[in-house]
Design a protein around this motif. Sequence first.
Motif, PDB file in Angstrom:
ATOM      1  N   ARG A   1       1.759   3.158  -2.374  1.00  0.00           N
ATOM      2  CA  ARG A   1       1.172   4.179  -3.217  1.00  0.00           C
ATOM      3  C   ARG A   1      -0.019   4.834  -2.526  1.00  0.00           C
ATOM      4  NH1 ARG A   1       1.963   4.621  -8.866  1.00  0.00           N
ATOM      5  NH2 ARG A   1       0.536   6.203  -9.665  1.00  0.00           N
ATOM      6  N   GLU A   2      -0.841   3.995  -1.876  1.00  0.00           N
ATOM      7  CA  GLU A   2      -1.982   4.539  -1.139  1.00  0.00           C
ATOM      8  C   GLU A   2      -1.506   5.522  -0.073  1.00  0.00           C
ATOM      9  OE1 GLU A   2      -4.511   1.695   0.978  1.00  0.00           O
ATOM     10  OE2 GLU A   2      -4.841   3.270   2.458  1.00  0.00           O
TER      11      GLU A   2
ATOM     12  N   LEU B   1      -7.875   5.837  -4.862  1.00  0.00           N
ATOM     13  CA  LEU B   1      -7.800   4.617  -4.051  1.00  0.00           C
ATOM     14  C   LEU B   1      -8.852   3.629  -4.560  1.00  0.00           C
ATOM     15  CD1 LEU B   1      -7.223   5.916  -0.415  1.00  0.00           C
ATOM     16  CD2 LEU B   1      -5.588   5.278  -2.168  1.00  0.00           C
TER      17      LEU B   1
ATOM     18  N   ASN C   1      -4.255   8.420  -9.538  1.00  0.00           N
ATOM     19  CA  ASN C   1      -3.977   8.162  -8.126  1.00  0.00           C
ATOM     20  C   ASN C   1      -5.222   8.161  -7.239  1.00  0.00           C
ATOM     21  OD1 ASN C   1      -1.311   7.637  -8.326  1.00  0.00           O
ATOM     22  ND2 ASN C   1      -0.619   9.686  -7.791  1.00  0.00           N
TER      23      ASN C   1
ATOM     24  N   PHE D   1      -3.973  18.450  -6.040  1.00  0.00           N
ATOM     25  CA  PHE D   1      -3.171  17.783  -7.076  1.00  0.00           C
ATOM     26  C   PHE D   1      -4.050  16.985  -8.032  1.00  0.00           C
ATOM     27  CE2 PHE D   1       0.160  18.042  -3.811  1.00  0.00           C
ATOM     28  CZ  PHE D   1       1.207  18.523  -4.579  1.00  0.00           C
TER      29      PHE D   1
ATOM     30  N   TYR E   1      -8.522  14.607   6.691  1.00  0.00           N
ATOM     31  CA  TYR E   1      -7.339  15.078   7.417  1.00  0.00           C
ATOM     32  C   TYR E   1      -7.466  16.539   7.816  1.00  0.00           C
ATOM     33  CZ  TYR E   1      -5.626  10.644   5.785  1.00  0.00           C
ATOM     34  OH  TYR E   1      -5.485   9.313   5.557  1.00  0.00           O
TER      35      TYR E   1
ATOM     36  N   ALA F   1       2.399  19.065   5.291  1.00  0.00           N
ATOM     37  CA  ALA F   1       1.169  18.285   5.130  1.00  0.00           C
ATOM     38  C   ALA F   1      -0.046  19.192   5.277  1.00  0.00           C
ATOM     39  CB  ALA F   1       1.118  17.160   6.173  1.00  0.00           C
TER      40      ALA F   1
ATOM     41  N   PRO G   1       6.675  11.339   0.708  1.00  0.00           N
ATOM     42  CA  PRO G   1       5.491  11.401  -0.148  1.00  0.00           C
ATOM     43  C   PRO G   1       5.809  11.229  -1.631  1.00  0.00           C
ATOM     44  CG  PRO G   1       5.705  13.405   1.196  1.00  0.00           C
ATOM     45  CD  PRO G   1       6.764  12.464   1.634  1.00  0.00           C
ATOM     46  N   ILE G   2       6.917  11.849  -2.097  1.00  0.00           N
ATOM     47  CA  ILE G   2       7.215  11.802  -3.539  1.00  0.00           C
ATOM     48  C   ILE G   2       7.537  10.387  -3.994  1.00  0.00           C
ATOM     49  CG2 ILE G   2       8.769  12.604  -5.343  1.00  0.00           C
ATOM     50  CD1 ILE G   2       9.179  15.124  -3.608  1.00  0.00           C
TER      51      ILE G   2
ATOM     52  N   LEU H   1       5.431  19.162  -1.504  1.00  0.00           N
ATOM     53  CA  LEU H   1       5.748  17.761  -1.236  1.00  0.00           C
ATOM     54  C   LEU H   1       7.189  17.635  -0.761  1.00  0.00           C
ATOM     55  CD1 LEU H   1       3.987  16.179  -4.318  1.00  0.00           C
ATOM     56  CD2 LEU H   1       3.455  15.620  -1.949  1.00  0.00           C
TER      57      LEU H   1
ATOM     58  N   LEU I   1     -11.457  12.345   0.654  1.00  0.00           N
ATOM     59  CA  LEU I   1     -10.206  11.980   1.319  1.00  0.00           C
ATOM     60  C   LEU I   1      -9.474  13.164   1.967  1.00  0.00           C
ATOM     61  CD1 LEU I   1      -8.889   9.244   1.743  1.00  0.00           C
ATOM     62  CD2 LEU I   1      -7.478   9.662  -0.262  1.00  0.00           C
ATOM     63  N   PRO I   2      -9.277  14.298   1.279  1.00  0.00           N
ATOM     64  CA  PRO I   2      -8.558  15.412   1.933  1.00  0.00           C
ATOM     65  C   PRO I   2      -9.283  15.913   3.178  1.00  0.00           C
ATOM     66  CG  PRO I   2      -8.730  15.781  -0.416  1.00  0.00           C
ATOM     67  CD  PRO I   2      -9.622  14.631  -0.108  1.00  0.00           C
TER      68      PRO I   2
ATOM     69  N   ILE J   1      -0.583   8.733  -1.690  1.00  0.00           N
ATOM     70  CA  ILE J   1      -1.762   9.530  -2.066  1.00  0.00           C
ATOM     71  C   ILE J   1      -2.339  10.223  -0.835  1.00  0.00           C
ATOM     72  CG2 ILE J   1      -4.137   9.393  -2.909  1.00  0.00           C
ATOM     73  CD1 ILE J   1      -3.183   6.972  -4.622  1.00  0.00           C
ATOM     74  N   ARG J   2      -2.441   9.456   0.248  1.00  0.00           N
ATOM     75  CA  ARG J   2      -2.976  10.055   1.483  1.00  0.00           C
ATOM     76  C   ARG J   2      -2.099  11.211   1.941  1.00  0.00           C
ATOM     77  NH1 ARG J   2      -7.081   7.282   4.131  1.00  0.00           N
ATOM     78  NH2 ARG J   2      -7.575   5.250   3.240  1.00  0.00           N
ATOM     79  N   MET J   3      -0.779  11.036   1.826  1.00  0.00           N
ATOM     80  CA  MET J   3       0.118  12.120   2.222  1.00  0.00           C
ATOM     81  C   MET J   3      -0.048  13.321   1.307  1.00  0.00           C
ATOM     82  SD  MET J   3       3.567  10.114   3.291  1.00  0.00           S
ATOM     83  CE  MET J   3       3.888   9.750   5.017  1.00  0.00           C
ATOM     84  N   ALA J   4      -0.213  13.065   0.004  1.00  0.00           N
ATOM     85  CA  ALA J   4      -0.335  14.170  -0.961  1.00  0.00           C
ATOM     86  C   ALA J   4      -1.570  15.020  -0.670  1.00  0.00           C
ATOM     87  CB  ALA J   4      -0.390  13.615  -2.381  1.00  0.00           C
ATOM     88  N   VAL J   5      -2.636  14.412  -0.175  1.00  0.00           N
ATOM     89  CA  VAL J   5      -3.825  15.204   0.102  1.00  0.00           C
ATOM     90  C   VAL J   5      -3.830  15.735   1.534  1.00  0.00           C
ATOM     91  CG1 VAL J   5      -5.190  13.995  -1.629  1.00  0.00           C
ATOM     92  CG2 VAL J   5      -5.285  13.260   0.763  1.00  0.00           C
ATOM     93  N   GLY J   6      -2.728  15.536   2.258  1.00  0.00           N
ATOM     94  CA  GLY J   6      -2.624  16.234   3.528  1.00  0.00           C
ATOM     95  C   GLY J   6      -2.515  15.378   4.779  1.00  0.00           C
TER      96      GLY J   6
ATOM     97  N   LEU K   1       4.517   8.163  -3.895  1.00  0.00           N
ATOM     98  CA  LEU K   1       3.590   8.395  -5.012  1.00  0.00           C
ATOM     99  C   LEU K   1       4.075   7.736  -6.293  1.00  0.00           C
ATOM    100  CD1 LEU K   1       2.540  12.109  -4.671  1.00  0.00           C
ATOM    101  CD2 LEU K   1       1.020  10.155  -4.853  1.00  0.00           C
ATOM    102  N   ARG K   2       5.402   7.667  -6.430  1.00  0.00           N
ATOM    103  CA  ARG K   2       5.971   7.116  -7.667  1.00  0.00           C
ATOM    104  C   ARG K   2       6.109   5.609  -7.620  1.00  0.00           C
ATOM    105  NH1 ARG K   2      10.939  11.043  -8.570  1.00  0.00           N
ATOM    106  NH2 ARG K   2       9.888  12.791  -9.588  1.00  0.00           N
TER     107      ARG K   2
ATOM    108  N   ARG L   1      -0.407  21.276   2.148  1.00  0.00           N
ATOM    109  CA  ARG L   1      -0.966  20.459   1.063  1.00  0.00           C
ATOM    110  C   ARG L   1      -2.462  20.277   1.258  1.00  0.00           C
ATOM    111  NH1 ARG L   1       3.692  17.174   1.915  1.00  0.00           N
ATOM    112  NH2 ARG L   1       2.524  15.625   3.087  1.00  0.00           N
ATOM    113  N   ASN L   2      -2.823  20.111   2.525  1.00  0.00           N
ATOM    114  CA  ASN L   2      -4.227  19.854   2.833  1.00  0.00           C
ATOM    115  C   ASN L   2      -5.102  21.080   2.584  1.00  0.00           C
ATOM    116  OD1 ASN L   2      -6.328  19.315   5.559  1.00  0.00           O
ATOM    117  ND2 ASN L   2      -6.161  17.888   3.861  1.00  0.00           N
TER     118      ASN L   2
ATOM    119  N   ARG M   1       0.806  -1.218   0.000  1.00  0.00           N
ATOM    120  CA  ARG M   1       0.000   0.000   0.000  1.00  0.00           C
ATOM    121  C   ARG M   1       0.841   1.271   0.000  1.00  0.00           C
ATOM    122  NH1 ARG M   1      -2.934  -1.755   5.085  1.00  0.00           N
ATOM    123  NH2 ARG M   1      -3.776   0.333   5.236  1.00  0.00           N
TER     124      ARG M   1
END
Lengths: 441, 226
Positions: free
Chosen positions: A345-346, B97, B95, B89, B112, B80, A434-435, B56, B108-109, A349-354, A438-439, B83-84, A343
């Motif tokens: 990547r999951e 889930l 990307n 993005f 958090y 974080a 996070p980077i 990031l 999802l955002p 993604i969660r980190m990317a959205v905050g 994501l990759r 970003r939130n 998981r």
Amino acid sequence: MSPFRLLDTALREITAHKFRSALSMLGVVLGVGSLIATMALTRGIERGVRAFMQQIGGLEFVNVTNKEISGQQMDFWNLSPGRTLMDARVIAASAPLISHISPEMNLGAAISVGEISDRNLVIGVWPDHAVAARHELAQGRFITAWDVERATKAVVIGDEIRTRFFPGKSATETLGKQLLINGSPFQVVGVFKRYEREQDKRMREILAARNKGAARAGSSRHRFDPFRRKNTSILIPLSTMFHEFKAGLFPMDDMESVRIDTLTLRVRNLDHFREALEQVRNALNVTHRGVDDFDLETREEWFDRMESNIAATKMSGGLIAAISLIVGGIGITNIMLASITERIREIGIRMAVGARQRDIFLQILAESVSISLLGGACGIIAGIALVEVLIRVAPTENLPVIEATSILLSVAFAVLIGAASGIYPALKASRLEPISALRYE
Amino acid sequence: MDAAVLEDITKVYRVGDQEIHALAGVSLTIPEGDFVAITGPSGSGKSTLMHLLGCLDTPTAGRMEICGKDLSSANSDTLARARNREIGFVFQAFNLLPKLDVVGNVELPLLYSNVSTRERRERAIAAAQSVGLGERLKNRPAQLSGGQCQRVAIARALVNNPRILFGDEPTGNLDSQTGRMVLDLFRSLNEGGRTIVLVTHDPKVAATARRIIEIHDGRISREYSP
């Protein structure tokens, strides 16, 4: 994230991989199950031992026993008359710290009532015997001082004697009936209640409910039963015992100098235990003319040994359960590690959205705790089932007892194991960049 | 206020003994409401630039201010949070889930940030409806087309009402018609006042923007309007 949300996410993840989750739970199920079972078993043993200790009397009881005479005193061993009724009289007169004195004289005798006859032990006692042996009456009265003084032909019998010699009669109906001891008639003045362990009582109730009572009632006779001796007692006044059955064997003997078989004392106050023993020792030194042929046997050491045995049993049971719980925890760690790798990547993604590191950490931890808790719940059910099976398949002396505390303890252990096994995977997940997460492909 | 201000930014990666200078002195200001496209060949540093702008990562040296906050050496929690709250993005590979349905992905955002369950649902559904997915709220990504997936991703990026919307090759996995639709969506969002930054190597995509910044070897080589 709110705790509810965390739990929801965790449960979703668990249900999404049912087989994997079940597999990782298995260790905890077994661990908690064995914890419940061992706790139930040791608790049962503990209860049994304590009931036994209570039946044979507490710490305040002291037995006067015979002792081998040491070499130096060998030459004048015959100066001492041994344990006699005189001992009891002297202790009664000169040891105020002793509250009860119970000398006993035993006789293996032929007992008969009408057509029924059998051999059984008959014991001549003083009234204090009721306290020393912890007897409880169902009907009638115990041997009194008057009985001893007049050497009456009164007899008090245990419950098993009643059912054996007076079949079909209740305790009340047995009172006043005649019973022959070596052909000499005695009148039943008292009947004791039935002494039994919790387990036997329950077993009897179950059997009675199944209407097969008669077929199995005697089964306990074949096993070691600390209460059987009490249930088969036939007690008469000590003086009657001497005059009817012991006098005349040795023409020189009088009642005071004939040897007794048991001498049990009860200390008035445990705070003055040592002093009480000292008083007894002084009295006996006089009656035994200075010959060191007696011993004062206390139950302290014996009880200490029993207690430490209980502690050791608990300890080893706990250790086995702890090991299987730890193994279960390692299983969870293992599967959680595999699961976060899957998981990455999951997590990215969660980190990317905050999501913060702490959010990811808590999410993984909540998951492992949930797995462990679910496993714990299954383990509790498995443990209870195991105990039930054990009771049915291999009935032991001591009925296993499942207590609320052991269930709470198991839940606490499950949470602890879940948290401990989740920490490393959770840390690993939360420290992902996070980077790169994501990759990750 | 400017959406992003970069002053003399460098970013150095260490791979074993080697140092890779991904960015070597980039200064750039993106005013609020701008529509910028960052282009350049692969390995030029455009992705690194977007990662910095998208909070990031932090620069090795230089000053970086996003939405009025100096984030040059911010810790991971501050990043974080940024970003939130400030950033949305949209990725080339969507990307999403796979285990969550459309609403689950879009909200999802909000998980958090401190938003109640009810408000979260309402805002997620509103965001999904605004990109035309009102009929597919209960579908999972596997049941959606590529274009629909990218619209879910855009709804997710918008649900927290961020100041800057990033698109990292947002049309790369889409056919040209769906791609155009997505770009139209970006343009209308920009017309509504939102700052948009696209990273792309496709000149046609870049041409959607008001301003194009070309990166070569970690430096800005050209800046022009299409």
